[in-house]
Design an enzyme around this catalytic site. Sequence first.
Site, PDB file in Angstrom:
ATOM      1  N   GLY A  69      -5.915  -7.308   2.376  1.00 34.77           N
ATOM      2  CA  GLY A  69      -5.351  -7.547   3.697  1.00 34.77           C
ATOM      3  C   GLY A  69      -6.356  -8.164   4.659  1.00 34.77           C
ATOM      4  O   GLY A  69      -6.021  -9.067   5.427  1.00 34.77           O
ATOM      5  N   SER A  70      -7.595  -7.695   4.605  1.00 40.62           N
ATOM      6  CA  SER A  70      -8.596  -8.202   5.549  1.00 40.62           C
ATOM      7  C   SER A  70      -8.834  -9.692   5.352  1.00 40.62           C
ATOM      8  O   SER A  70      -8.846 -10.466   6.313  1.00 40.62           O
ATOM      9  CB  SER A  70      -9.921  -7.449   5.374  1.00 40.62           C
ATOM     10  OG  SER A  70      -9.740  -6.067   5.592  1.00 40.62           O
ATOM     11  N   ASN A 150      -0.907   0.534  11.876  1.00 42.06           N
ATOM     12  CA  ASN A 150      -1.423   1.434  10.847  1.00 42.06           C
ATOM     13  C   ASN A 150      -1.744   2.824  11.376  1.00 42.06           C
ATOM     14  O   ASN A 150      -1.825   3.776  10.616  1.00 42.06           O
ATOM     15  CB  ASN A 150      -2.659   0.825  10.173  1.00 42.06           C
ATOM     16  CG  ASN A 150      -3.668   0.310  11.156  1.00 42.06           C
ATOM     17  OD1 ASN A 150      -3.346  -0.492  12.037  1.00 42.06           O
ATOM     18  ND2 ASN A 150      -4.897   0.762  11.029  1.00 42.06           N
ATOM     19  N   SER A 198      -1.294  -6.258   1.431  1.00 42.27           N
ATOM     20  CA  SER A 198      -2.357  -5.704   0.588  1.00 42.27           C
ATOM     21  C   SER A 198      -1.749  -4.698  -0.385  1.00 42.27           C
ATOM     22  O   SER A 198      -1.027  -3.787   0.019  1.00 42.27           O
ATOM     23  CB  SER A 198      -3.390  -5.012   1.496  1.00 42.27           C
ATOM     24  OG  SER A 198      -4.365  -4.382   0.702  1.00 42.27           O
ATOM     25  N   HIS A 200      -2.863  -2.200  -2.211  1.00 45.11           N
ATOM     26  CA  HIS A 200      -3.184  -0.760  -2.292  1.00 45.11           C
ATOM     27  C   HIS A 200      -2.465   0.081  -1.246  1.00 45.11           C
ATOM     28  O   HIS A 200      -2.579   1.303  -1.244  1.00 45.11           O
ATOM     29  CB  HIS A 200      -4.699  -0.528  -2.267  1.00 45.11           C
ATOM     30  CG  HIS A 200      -5.369  -0.677  -0.945  1.00 45.11           C
ATOM     31  ND1 HIS A 200      -5.721   0.394  -0.177  1.00 45.11           N
ATOM     32  CD2 HIS A 200      -5.770  -1.772  -0.253  1.00 45.11           C
ATOM     33  CE1 HIS A 200      -6.333  -0.031   0.929  1.00 45.11           C
ATOM     34  NE2 HIS A 200      -6.355  -1.345   0.906  1.00 45.11           N
ATOM     35  N   THR A 236     -12.550 -16.852  -9.694  1.00 43.32           N
ATOM     36  CA  THR A 236     -11.688 -16.584 -10.847  1.00 43.32           C
ATOM     37  C   THR A 236     -10.637 -15.550 -10.467  1.00 43.32           C
ATOM     38  O   THR A 236     -10.961 -14.513  -9.887  1.00 43.32           O
ATOM     39  CB  THR A 236     -12.532 -16.072 -12.031  1.00 43.32           C
ATOM     40  OG1 THR A 236     -13.527 -17.065 -12.308  1.00 43.32           O
ATOM     41  CG2 THR A 236     -11.684 -15.828 -13.260  1.00 43.32           C
ATOM     42  N   CYS A 323     -11.037   2.830   9.070  1.00 42.07           N
ATOM     43  CA  CYS A 323     -12.096   1.926   9.506  1.00 42.07           C
ATOM     44  C   CYS A 323     -12.807   2.441  10.742  1.00 42.07           C
ATOM     45  O   CYS A 323     -13.937   2.088  11.009  1.00 42.07           O
ATOM     46  CB  CYS A 323     -11.520   0.550   9.783  1.00 42.07           C
ATOM     47  SG  CYS A 323     -10.255   0.121   8.603  1.00 42.07           S
TER      48      CYS A 323
HETATM   49  C1  LIG Z   1      -5.358  -1.512   5.408  1.00 43.15           C
HETATM   50  C2  LIG Z   1      -5.043  -2.537   6.423  1.00 43.15           C
HETATM   51  C3  LIG Z   1      -5.697  -3.786   6.443  1.00 43.15           C
HETATM   52  C4  LIG Z   1      -6.821  -4.109   5.493  1.00 43.15           C
HETATM   53  O1  LIG Z   1      -6.376  -4.292   4.178  1.00 43.15           O
HETATM   54  P1  LIG Z   1      -7.456  -4.264   2.991  1.00 43.15           P
HETATM   55  O2  LIG Z   1      -6.685  -4.664   1.798  1.00 43.15           O
HETATM   56  O3  LIG Z   1      -7.941  -2.863   2.908  1.00 43.15           O
HETATM   57  O4  LIG Z   1      -8.511  -5.240   3.346  1.00 43.15           O
HETATM   58  C5  LIG Z   1      -5.309  -4.705   7.378  1.00 43.15           C
HETATM   59  N1  LIG Z   1      -4.332  -4.447   8.257  1.00 43.15           N
HETATM   60  C6  LIG Z   1      -3.679  -3.271   8.278  1.00 43.15           C
HETATM   61  C7  LIG Z   1      -2.593  -3.054   9.248  1.00 43.15           C
HETATM   62  C8  LIG Z   1      -4.018  -2.277   7.366  1.00 43.15           C
HETATM   63  O5  LIG Z   1      -3.377  -1.116   7.400  1.00 43.15           O
END
Ligand SMILES: *Cc1c(COP(=O)(O)O)cnc(C)c1O
Length: 396
Positions: A69-70, A150, A198, A200, A236, A323
């Site tokens: 996501g980042s 989040n 993302s 996970h 890759t 975070c």
């Molecule tokens: C977890 C999260 C991210 C970051 O995603 P990663 O895959 O951990 O880098 C970004 N935005 C929101 C809203 C999130 O909850």
Amino acid sequence: MIYADNAATTKMSRAAINAMLPYMEQYYGNPSSLYAFGQQAREALENARSRIAACLHADPREITFTSGGSEADNQAIMTAAALGARRGKRHIVSTAFEHHAVLHTLEKLKKQGYEVTLLDVHSTGLVTPEQVTEAIREDTCLVTIMYANNEIGTIQPVAEIGAVCREKGVLFHTDAVQAAGHLPIDVKAQNIDLLSLSAHKFHGPKGIGVLYAKRGVALETIISGGAQERGKRAGTENIPAVMGMAAALEEACANMDEHRARLTGLRERLIHGLEQIPYGELNGDRERRLPGNVNFCFEGIEGESLLLLLDERGICASSGSACTSGSLDPSHVLLAIGRPHEVAHGSLRLSLGEEMTEADVDEIIQAVTDVVTRLRNMSPFWRDLVNGKRPHVFAE
Ligand SMILES: *Cc1c(COP(=O)(O)O)cnc(C)c1O
């Protein structure tokens, strides 16, 4: 153990793990290799891309794989900024309670001469399309507003905000990391130009994500190197992770309504239970919130102590986002919705998962009630509140 921190990350689903294994054990070829063994991996990659695109109502060519996501947030914003700069447009509209992947990228752009307007979110954490309309200027190149928050779970009127942006000819990016797999996404119907997700966060593997970019939006390269991902993202391809993400997203989308109904029931039970604790309040909008999100502030409580004592009772929870934990600053999200510093420090986020039961929820309610009482009894700050030396922020 009760795991109530699904907004930080989720347990991988069996389907996701099973989808990954063959690409670690058997089909481990490099998709850029010309021999058939590599081309098998290439086919799997493109198949996963199509399946993920279908879940978002996008075209496979609009899907770029990222490390999560980042990275997707970074690339989306840098893309819109670069496209804007070419037309002399260097103004960006966002909100004060975005994820740091967005806010810190905007900070970087400010140092490069961009102007950023951060919209106020109401006390519920909602942004209105009217606020967006008012904030857009002649030189606005991007509006970036998260789909669902989040920390407090607020769900924004994404389609309406997208419609405003489309009408004004401004690119619209939404960080949908908390929404993907949990809420319906239709990039076309919702007028979304750029979207991050993302794996996970929906029972897929960590370290893999997607940047959706509408056709015609030429991505800015953040990671340079080989010609992977149409030359827009070198490295890759992480085929096992991509396969796990595709399986997890399909599974989440197929079960979305059922999971949403179940989680909403658990959430309401938990909110009702925690509302019985005096001098506490729910953060975020009561209705427009993620099905599994519960976030409270309790007066006279220090968040870190609350989490440690809950951990002793086998409950994994969070004070806000993963975070910000480890820093003593109160959550920027809670400050953005107007919580004063002293209560923002006493926040508790519980993010529920599909595997949880009503008994788990009841155990959480009991543990939080006990721990809050215990901490308040030890707190000089709380004594001042009780003695009337300080005013209460919340009602009893
Ligand atoms: C977890 C999260 C991210 C970051 O995603 P990663 O895959 O951990 O880098 C970004 N935005 C929101 C809203 C999130 O909850």
